[in-house]
Design a protein around this motif. Structure first.
Motif, mmCIF file in Angstrom:
data_model
loop_
_atom_site.group_PDB
_atom_site.id
_atom_site.type_symbol
_atom_site.label_atom_id
_atom_site.label_comp_id
_atom_site.label_asym_id
_atom_site.label_seq_id
_atom_site.Cartn_x
_atom_site.Cartn_y
_atom_site.Cartn_z
ATOM 1 N N LYS A 91 26.824 74.998 -0.567
ATOM 2 C CA LYS A 91 26.091 75.584 0.557
ATOM 3 C C LYS A 91 25.335 76.839 0.141
ATOM 4 O O LYS A 91 24.420 77.281 0.836
ATOM 5 N N THR A 92 25.716 77.407 -0.984
ATOM 6 C CA THR A 92 25.050 78.617 -1.450
ATOM 7 C C THR A 92 23.726 78.316 -2.157
ATOM 8 O O THR A 92 22.947 79.220 -2.411
ATOM 9 N N ALA A 93 23.471 77.020 -2.486
ATOM 10 C CA ALA A 93 22.285 76.671 -3.279
ATOM 11 C C ALA A 93 21.033 76.568 -2.403
ATOM 12 O O ALA A 93 20.063 77.314 -2.585
ATOM 13 N N TYR A 94 21.034 75.644 -1.482
ATOM 14 C CA TYR A 94 19.882 75.467 -0.588
ATOM 15 C C TYR A 94 20.351 74.713 0.647
ATOM 16 O O TYR A 94 21.425 74.091 0.640
ATOM 17 N N ASP A 95 19.575 74.758 1.684
ATOM 18 C CA ASP A 95 19.961 74.132 2.948
ATOM 19 C C ASP A 95 20.097 72.615 2.754
ATOM 20 O O ASP A 95 19.163 71.957 2.290
ATOM 21 N N GLY A 96 21.267 72.101 3.078
ATOM 22 C CA GLY A 96 21.512 70.671 2.941
ATOM 23 C C GLY A 96 22.017 70.249 1.581
ATOM 24 O O GLY A 96 22.195 69.044 1.329
ATOM 25 N N ALA A 153 27.668 74.960 -8.422
ATOM 26 C CA ALA A 153 26.732 75.615 -7.496
ATOM 27 C C ALA A 153 26.071 76.828 -8.134
ATOM 28 O O ALA A 153 24.928 77.163 -7.805
ATOM 29 N N HIS A 154 26.767 77.495 -9.028
ATOM 30 C CA HIS A 154 26.256 78.731 -9.620
ATOM 31 C C HIS A 154 25.184 78.483 -10.678
ATOM 32 O O HIS A 154 24.646 79.427 -11.238
ATOM 33 N N ARG A 155 24.870 77.208 -10.947
ATOM 34 C CA ARG A 155 23.834 76.887 -11.946
ATOM 35 C C ARG A 155 22.449 76.698 -11.299
ATOM 36 O O ARG A 155 21.464 76.491 -12.006
ATOM 37 N N TYR A 156 22.362 76.769 -10.000
ATOM 38 C CA TYR A 156 21.143 76.355 -9.291
ATOM 39 C C TYR A 156 20.001 77.370 -9.445
ATOM 40 O O TYR A 156 20.196 78.591 -9.364
ATOM 41 N N ARG A 157 18.819 76.813 -9.648
ATOM 42 C CA ARG A 157 17.572 77.594 -9.604
ATOM 43 C C ARG A 157 16.489 76.700 -9.016
ATOM 44 O O ARG A 157 16.359 75.527 -9.413
ATOM 45 N N THR A 158 15.715 77.216 -8.084
ATOM 46 C CA THR A 158 14.630 76.449 -7.477
ATOM 47 C C THR A 158 13.665 75.946 -8.552
ATOM 48 O O THR A 158 13.255 76.710 -9.427
ATOM 49 N N GLY A 159 13.353 74.673 -8.482
ATOM 50 C CA GLY A 159 12.445 74.071 -9.450
ATOM 51 C C GLY A 159 13.141 73.410 -10.615
ATOM 52 O O GLY A 159 12.582 72.507 -11.247
ATOM 53 N N GLY A 160 14.362 73.847 -10.916
ATOM 54 C CA GLY A 160 15.092 73.247 -12.039
ATOM 55 C C GLY A 160 16.422 72.671 -11.638
ATOM 56 O O GLY A 160 17.175 72.169 -12.478
ATOM 57 N N GLY A 161 16.729 72.756 -10.348
ATOM 58 C CA GLY A 161 17.993 72.209 -9.876
ATOM 59 C C GLY A 161 19.187 72.882 -10.523
ATOM 60 O O GLY A 161 19.245 74.111 -10.647
ATOM 61 N N PHE A 162 20.143 72.057 -10.964
ATOM 62 C CA PHE A 162 21.407 72.575 -11.506
ATOM 63 C C PHE A 162 21.454 72.478 -13.032
ATOM 64 O O PHE A 162 22.509 72.678 -13.631
ATOM 65 N N ASP A 163 20.309 72.194 -13.657
ATOM 66 C CA ASP A 163 20.263 72.047 -15.109
ATOM 67 C C ASP A 163 20.073 73.405 -15.774
ATOM 68 O O ASP A 163 19.107 73.638 -16.509
ATOM 69 N N HIS A 164 20.997 74.318 -15.521
ATOM 70 C CA HIS A 164 20.954 75.669 -16.069
ATOM 71 C C HIS A 164 22.380 76.115 -16.356
ATOM 72 O O HIS A 164 23.331 75.580 -15.781
ATOM 73 N N ALA A 220 26.861 82.713 -5.913
ATOM 74 C CA ALA A 220 25.526 83.218 -6.218
ATOM 75 C C ALA A 220 24.786 82.145 -7.005
ATOM 76 O O ALA A 220 25.393 81.212 -7.539
ATOM 77 N N THR A 221 23.468 82.261 -7.061
ATOM 78 C CA THR A 221 22.624 81.346 -7.836
ATOM 79 C C THR A 221 21.593 82.173 -8.584
ATOM 80 O O THR A 221 21.491 83.401 -8.412
ATOM 81 N N TRP A 222 20.773 81.487 -9.408
ATOM 82 C CA TRP A 222 19.697 82.201 -10.088
ATOM 83 C C TRP A 222 18.657 82.693 -9.093
ATOM 84 O O TRP A 222 17.950 83.671 -9.358
ATOM 85 N N ASP A 223 18.535 82.032 -7.946
ATOM 86 C CA ASP A 223 17.627 82.515 -6.900
ATOM 87 C C ASP A 223 18.171 83.765 -6.224
ATOM 88 O O ASP A 223 17.409 84.644 -5.809
ATOM 89 N N HIS A 224 19.474 83.830 -6.094
ATOM 90 C CA HIS A 224 20.136 84.968 -5.436
ATOM 91 C C HIS A 224 21.288 85.419 -6.317
ATOM 92 O O HIS A 224 22.447 85.060 -6.084
ATOM 93 N N PRO A 225 21.003 86.193 -7.376
ATOM 94 C CA PRO A 225 22.029 86.578 -8.348
ATOM 95 C C PRO A 225 23.112 87.444 -7.713
ATOM 96 O O PRO A 225 22.919 88.046 -6.648
ATOM 97 N N PRO A 226 24.280 87.518 -8.380
ATOM 98 C CA PRO A 226 25.370 88.346 -7.855
ATOM 99 C C PRO A 226 24.999 89.823 -7.884
ATOM 100 O O PRO A 226 24.238 90.275 -8.748
ATOM 101 N N THR A 227 25.525 90.549 -6.933
ATOM 102 C CA THR A 227 25.235 91.979 -6.864
ATOM 103 C C THR A 227 26.159 92.752 -7.792
ATOM 104 O O THR A 227 27.243 92.285 -8.145
ATOM 105 N N ALA A 228 25.695 93.931 -8.204
ATOM 106 C CA ALA A 228 26.503 94.813 -9.053
ATOM 107 C C ALA A 228 26.095 96.249 -8.763
ATOM 108 O O ALA A 228 24.948 96.519 -8.406
ATOM 109 N N PRO A 229 27.042 97.188 -8.892
ATOM 110 C CA PRO A 229 26.705 98.596 -8.642
ATOM 111 C C PRO A 229 25.633 99.087 -9.623
ATOM 112 O O PRO A 229 25.518 98.591 -10.747
ATOM 113 N N GLU A 230 24.873 100.068 -9.208
ATOM 114 C CA GLU A 230 23.851 100.640 -10.075
ATOM 115 C C GLU A 230 24.513 101.229 -11.317
ATOM 116 O O GLU A 230 25.540 101.904 -11.243
ATOM 117 N N GLY A 231 23.936 100.925 -12.460
ATOM 118 C CA GLY A 231 24.485 101.458 -13.706
ATOM 119 C C GLY A 231 25.558 100.593 -14.329
ATOM 120 O O GLY A 231 26.083 100.930 -15.402
#
Length: 794
Positions: free
Chosen positions: A284-289, A340-351, A204-215
């Motif tokens: 591959k989970t961050a962005y195409d290429g 890979a889990h640090r990625y956010r569009t606009g800030g790259g992996f600096d998170h 998962a990334t900051w663009d597509h966070p991990p899923t979790a059950p409601e509550g």
């Protein structure tokens, strides 16, 4: 980073399609779509060129071993012939002395006896993906038409557990879904009797966070893993779990077992089916290429790939993390999480990782559970070594649990010694130590467990002029730096250096003392700031560490108390000598894992420091262990890896037995008798004879392994191995008899000699031939005659 970190791990994609349609798959279901443009299977040309590049890389960097995973897609779709071809090409391309650890990762649905017979022939270990029981597994791991894959995977695992294939079983990989019951998933995996379980956070990334059950709470993945950890611990940890073992290791300052934790530099490259060279698949989970480098095996060397900015970024350790991560108290365990889990569009992996909260809770809870466990038993009732531990150690062995118990007892001893030293000394340093103990006790423990901390304390308390109270300030500064506790402290300058045990030394010329400040940015002195956990500049010389599979150790060439061994220590290693040591240790570790695996497991748990010694007399290999420096051995680098392996095993025996003798009397300490040691011309006190006998159990086991490996072979090497075995097993057996007949052993000492006799039996049973036996007896008789003459006996 100025140097290139060579690759030792390779993922070779042999097929780019899959027969399942797992909806959590990072290859087909995330941002990267390059799979659709790849060749379905790796061609002969790709396999040949890939093998050649890996062999070239291993030769250039003198790698003792390379680790290759055959992957996909689903690699079994490549078929037996192509997989056999890949294995044969890889093995043939490696230089002499470089071992191949070859594995395949599969979903298991096609795994058959035919494949396993091929893997047995080619020594290919098999890892299988399974997400738990049928309910858990079928949430994601289905065939394209919606059918369950569960029954086929269980059938494959049953086949893999058959006696003829069991040695190929590498373990299970489980991708976490927090909607599944954690204990039920764990129990389903354990039921398949894997040698290891690897729980994976879903990509998962900051663009597509991990899923979790409601509550669900704010840290659902930590909560899920901690439920498993509690159950696993209550069961006595019946199977290694990679993520938990990695947390435990990194909390103790050791290397992680997974790229998703710790600060070890990434040393992995992916070869796609068309020969393109890519970074880790998880990108591959961050962005195409995202994983692309623009390189391929036909036109580019692996060194070129290692210099790619993306690769360098993943090898930059603490310096490459976001500011928030660098300030975190558990950063050395977390390591910022998977890149890979640090990625956010606009800030790259600096998170920070998108799992930041989960990782913080997981690590701190495991740390607190681990720290709290011993407190349940009053200190005066605590028995560091159980009967099982003592029996293991009596046989010359001692697995990770027994050696860890020795280490804990030694840590307590060092704590008491430093407390005694601090009671009389530098109040500012003592106040800082107590502050670190309150706020970052793990950082203090890492410094107290340093072998030469005890050496300093014993020297100081014994009035040895080589130690002074300035050592207390050095310990306090090192612990505070590790724990990120701000400080300002006056430290002694020794021969132009400020010393920080476990960390390194800082050049300060023209002063007897200097004020050192610890800040969020690093260590500051005289207007100069360095980051102690970064390579540094010419003024900062860090302690270098060698990370090997399952074992990380420090090459200690900065500590002023490393002169605790009977031989002079070497000066600071230059780059060429450091490289030579790294290669030699890698080769020796591979040999120990192959020839002495029962000794290697304990060694990895307890030997954290090798101190390079100055070369000995021409033609002589020298090594030593110091009673007051648990966890360290001193060795002058020998010319061959096998000799280094033997010296490591031999000296660590002394380290273990010394720690046992700190806890238990094995002999009457009032006995003043001198005894014959068959390997020495001079008479020895009983403890010296006991130490030598115990150490030579490993020597006899080593030569027994070599003789078995050379069974039926002729030539000088085989003859020399047989003579060495005949000599050392006879020496050891004679010494055990002398110990038994001394009349000075305690009941536990007699238990140890019985254990040593049992341990020696397999070596005594190995045939060596009449010539080797005669030569060994003649040498023993000559030694005994010389000893009797020197002792005035007949």
């Amino acid at each position: 980073m100025s140097g290139t970190v060579p690759f030792s791990q390779f993922v070779l994609k042999v097929h780019s399609r899959c027969d399942l349609a797992c909806d959590h798959c990072y290859v087909y279901e995330h941002a990267d779509t390059s799979w659709s443009r790849k060749a379905r299977a790796a061609s002969d040309a790709v396999l040949e060129r890939t093998a050649g590049r890996i062999g070239e890389h291993a030769r250039t960097h003198r790698l003792p071993a390379v680790h290759v995973v055959l992957h996909g897609g689903e690699p079994l779709l490549a078929g037996p012939d192509r997989l056999r071809r890949a294995a044969e090409l890889l093995r043939a391309a490696l230089p002499a002395g470089c071992a191949l650890d070859l594995r395949i990762h599969t979903n298991g649905v096609l795994l058959s006896r035919r494949f396993l017979e091929l893997f047995a022939d080619q020594d290919v270990k098999v890892g299988v993906s399974l997400d738990g029981d049928r309910l858990a597994n079928d949430r994601h791991r289905l065939f394209p038409d919606g059918r369950s894959s569960h029954a086929k995977v269980l059938a494959a695992l049953a086949l893999l557990r058959e006696p003829e294939f069991r040695h190929l079983y590498a373990g299970l990989l489980c991708t976490i879904d927090v909607a599944n019951d954690p204990v039920a998933v764990y129990e389903a995996l354990v039921a398949e009797r894997p040698p290891r379980i690897d729980f994976l956070l879903p990509h998962a990334t900051w663009d597509h966070p991990p899923t979790a059950p409601e509550g669900a709470g704010p840290t659902p993945y930590a909560d899920w893993l901690l439920a498993v950890h509690r159950h696993w611990t209550a069961q006595g940890r019946p199977v290694p779990v990679r993520i938990f073992d990695s947390v435990h290791r990194t909390l103790r300052g050791r290397s992680s077992l997974t790229e998703s934790l710790g600060l070890d530099p990434a040393d992995l490259v992916v070869v796609e089916t068309d020969g393109t060279l890519e970074q880790a698949d998880s990108l591959k989970t961050a962005y195409d290429g995202a994983p692309a480098t623009g390189f391929d095996v036909f036109a580019h060397s692996l060194d070129e790939v290692a210099r790619h900015p993306g690769m360098r970024e993943r090898q930059s350790g603490l310096a490459g993390l976001a500011e928030q991560c660098r300030a975190c108290p558990v950063v050395r365990s977390c390591g910022g999480g998977l890149y890979a889990h640090r990625y956010r569009t606009g800030g790259g992996f600096d998170h920070p990782s998108v799992y930041c909260g989960d990782l913080l809770k997981l690590i701190t809870t495991i740390r607190d559970r681990t720290a709290a466990a011993p407190a349940a038993v009053p200190a005066q009732q605590r028995q560091p070594l159980t009967d099982r531990h003592l029996d293991e150690l009596a046989r010359g062995l001692g697995g990770p649990d027994a050696v860890a118990a020795l280490g804990k007892a030694q840590l307590e001893l060092s704590r008491r010694l430093v407390t005694a030293a601090g009671a009389a000394g530098n109040s500012a340093a003592w106040q800082l130590l107590t502050e670190v103990d309150r706020s970052a006790s793990g950082a203090l423990d890492a410094v107290l467990a340093h072998p030469y901390t005890r050496a300093w304390a014993v020297r100081l308390l014994g009035g040895d002029g080589r130690a002074d109270l300035g050592g207390l300030a050095e310990l306090a500064a090192a612990a505070a730096a590790r724990g990120r506790v701000g400080f300002e402290l006056l430290l002694p300058v020794r021969a132009g250096w400020l010393h920080l045990p476990t960390l390194g030394r800082l050049r300060v010329d023209g002063k007897a003392e200097a004020v050192l400040r610890g800040t969020a940015d690093g260590l500051a002195c005289d207007g100069h700031t360095v980051g102690w956990d970064r390579p540094g500049d010419h003024r900062w010389q860090p302690v270098r560490r060698v990370a090997l599979p399952g074992w990380t150790l420090a090459l200690e060439d900065t500590d002023p108390h490393r002169d605790s061994h009977q031989w002079a220590p070497a000066d600071r290693l230059d780059d060429a000598e450091l490289l030579a040591w790294t290669g030699a240790l890698g080769e020796a570790w591979d040999l120990l894992g192959r020839d002495l695996p029962e000794y290697a497991a304990g060694l990895a748990a307890g030997l954290g420091t090798v101190t390079p010694l100055a070369p000995g007399p021409a033609g002589r290999d020298i090594s030593a262990a110091a009673r007051q420096a648990y966890g360290a051995v001193g060795i002058a680098r020998p010319t061959t890896g096998p000799v280094l392996a033997l010296l490591l095993a031999h000296e660590f025996q002394h380290v273990k037995l010394g720690a046992v003798l700190d806890l238990h009397d094995l002999h009457d300490r009032a006995d003043e008798g001198l005894y014959h040691a068959p390997w020495r011309p001079d008479p020895r006190p009983l403890e010296g004879l006991l130490q030598g006998t115990y150490a030579h159990l490993a020597v006899a086991a080593y030569w027994a392994s070599r003789v078995r490996a050379l069974d039926g072979a002729g030539g000088d090497e085989a003859a020399a191995a047989r003579l060495q075995l005949a000599t050392w097993r006879a020496h050891t057996a004679d010494a055990i008899g002398t110990l038994d007949g001394s009349g000075a052993l305690t009941p536990l000492g007699r238990r140890f000699t019985a254990g040593m006799r049992t341990a020696l039996a397999p070596a005594l049973a190995v045939p060596v031939g009449a010539a080797a036996e005669r030569a060994a007896r003649a040498a023993a008789a000559e030694n005994l005659a010389a000893w009797r003459a020197a002792a005035g006996r007949r």
